[in-house]
Write a protein that holds these residues in place. Structure first.
Motif: not given
Length: 548
Positions: A325-327, A409-414, A416-424
């Protein structure tokens, strides 16, 4: 006349230091950049309250954190206040039972012990509710800290350079650095000799390096003088630890502090009891500080064993997923929470991704999170957007911690991954961990004189990394693998027209074994170093990477 090597000038220029006065200050053995402690907001009021409390023989409790910055801060305050009163105690919360910062139960215990004033070091800025509770039961507070401050800071005398309305010129002191500024103010107000400050600088150097605050500006001044004090062997417990860990007394550098001394102090708070570190740094009783040093060394060995097991277990979790994952947010139920931060850091280096490890904590249904980030992602800013999910939250751009309900936890994980992928998507190089090259060298540049020039840029650390150089078209020969798992390698390198120079690569030899076997010209990144052995000094090139 100061003759400065042109390569050193270029490196400093690339790091934003180009004015002659700034260059001379940077490389000076006796730097002068420091600031009046009374420029810190509330310093006058804080010292007045401290001295007034001492005059009234009120008992003072120093309340700190369980890491190296906190342990050195407590030790520093105990040492300076000992010149004025013996009515002082200290309190370090348990990492496991209480967590970071002030808590109401601890305040009650401190009051029951007879203290009337709590002086925090390296914590407390955002402990609004805890301070209010303490004030309601009759306690007074002085908070000294260096962490980021959110909207609701503690309503008491707060000394922290990161307050928005604090005009102190340098915002990046460690917690112990802030404590030292308080000590400077105490020395001036109480008329103590300046020597009481000099003997504290070793503690400030350990904290400044260990807490990974920028080694620039005033921090550089404090650390340079602090290293001198460390190498003068004046603190018996610290000297005992230095000898016990195999370091050479009198030859301690910032790297030795970062990779040997600080981990031993941190390991106590992670696995044992941080008070052992305070005993080591403050006791003058040989049996006491020798026992503390032995306990720290034994505990650190156990910490490393558990850390390696935990790293392997978390790596397997990452590998078992369909993709990286990206995060990386890893739910590690069996991991010892005391070493979660170190493991997160190792995983961050391994995968080039920001990493958070969560472990069960704070009762049924709660998780404690510890995160480490890569350059380009401010973890504090990212997590702060989801602060409503946390019961506790704090940290800085590179490292953060929080307490949350497991349900989120799952809300936070999703998120963070979504935001990091957008940054990428907007920054395709986000996950590339390219080595930054400061200059290109030739084989003829590698000599002891040049290695000594580089040392003028020390102490090395955050925002003043050791320069990395590139040697191009180097042929390897006389390859010799070392270590139990052949993890290190030494070889001779040459440009093909002269005798070889010594090259050494630590830990990652197997990553480059195929390249070395080909016998082709290689590009080497690293830095020249002086190897002292059996009374002889030879130049060697310490490698960080190899390409062809």
């Amino acid at each position: 006349m100061n003759i400065i090597h042109p390569t050193i000038r270029e490196i400093l220029k690339s790091r934003g230091i180009s004015e002659e006065s700034d260059i001379l200050e940077f490389i000076s053995e006796k730097p002068k950049r420091t600031y009046d402690p009374f420029l810190l907001k509330n310093m006058e009021a804080g010292v007045d309250l401290l001295l007034s409390s001492i005059e009234q023989n009120k008992k003072i409790c120093i309340y700190g954190d369980y890491d190296a910055d906190g342990v050195t801060s407590i030790s520093l305050m105990l040492q300076i206040l000992a010149h004025l009163t013996n009515n002082v105690s200290y309190y370090i919360p348990s990492r496991f039972d209480e967590g970071y910062g002030l808590n109401k139960e601890a305040i009650e215990l401190i009051k029951a012990d007879g203290s009337q004033l709590i002086l925090t070091v390296d914590c407390g800025s955002v402990s609004y509710e805890e301070v209010e509770y303490g004030k309601n039961i009759g306690m007074e507070f002085i908070v000294t800290d260096h962490h980021n401050i959110n909207e609701k800071s503690a309503d008491c005398i707060l000394i922290n350079p990161k307050q928005t309305d604090c005009t102190y010129p340098f915002k990046h002191l460690s917690g112990c650095g802030v404590a030292f500024k308080v000590a400077q103010a105490i020395q001036r107000k109480a008329g103590l000799p300046k020597s009481v400050l000099t003997e504290l600088l070793d503690l400030v150097a350990i904290a400044t390096i260990g807490d990974i605050v920028p080694l620039i500006d005033e921090n550089r001044t404090l650390t340079k003088y602090g290293l001198e004090i460390i190498n003068s062997k004046k603190r018996p417990g610290l000297h005992c630890l230095i000898e016990g860990t195999g370091l050479v007394p009198g030859k301690i550098k910032s790297e030795n502090i970062a990779y040997i001394i600080v981990p031993h102090l941190n390991a106590a708070g992670r696995m044992l009891d941080a008070k052992v570190g305070v005993t080591l740094l403050t006791s003058k009783d040989q049996q006491e500080f020798s026992s503390a040093a032995a306990l720290l060394m034994e505990n650190n060995r156990e910490r490393k064993r558990i850390q390696e097991e935990s790293f392997c277990a978390c790596s397997e979790m990452v590998k078992s997923a369909h993709k990286v994952d990206s995060f990386l947010l890893i739910d590690a139920k069996e991991i010892h929470e005391g070493i979660a931060g170190i493991v997160a850091g190792k995983l961050k280096d391994e995968y080039g991704r920001p990493v958070i490890i969560v472990t069960p904590s704070g009762g049924e249904g709660f998780l404690k999170g510890t995160g480490r980030s890569i350059p380009g992602i401010n973890l504090y800013d990212m997590l702060k957007k989801y602060e409503d999910l946390f019961l506790k939250f704090g940290g800085h751009s590179g490292a953060c911690g929080f307490l949350m309900k497991a349900d989120f936890l799952e809300k936070l994980r999703n998120s963070l991954i979504e935001e990091t992928e957008e940054l990428y998507r907007s920054r395709p190089d986000l996950f590339q961990q390219e080595t930054v090259i400061d200059a290109i060298l030739r084989q003829e540049d590698l000599d002891i004189a040049f290695a000594m020039e580089i040392e003028k840029l020390a102490p090395f650390g955050c925002q003043n990394e050791k320069p990395v150089f590139l040697l191009e078209s180097i042929y390897p020969s006389e390859i010799n693998y070392m270590g139990d798992n052949k993890q290190h390698v030494r070889f001779a390198g040459s440009e093909g027209k002269s005798n070889g120079f010594s090259c050494i690569l630590f830990q990652k030899a197997q990553d480059y074994s195929e390249l070395l076997q080909k016998g082709v010209a290689l590009n080497l990144s690293g830095y020249p170093d002086i190897n002292h052995w059996n009374g002889n000094s030879k130049i060697q090139f310490v490698l960080k990477g190899i390409t062809c």
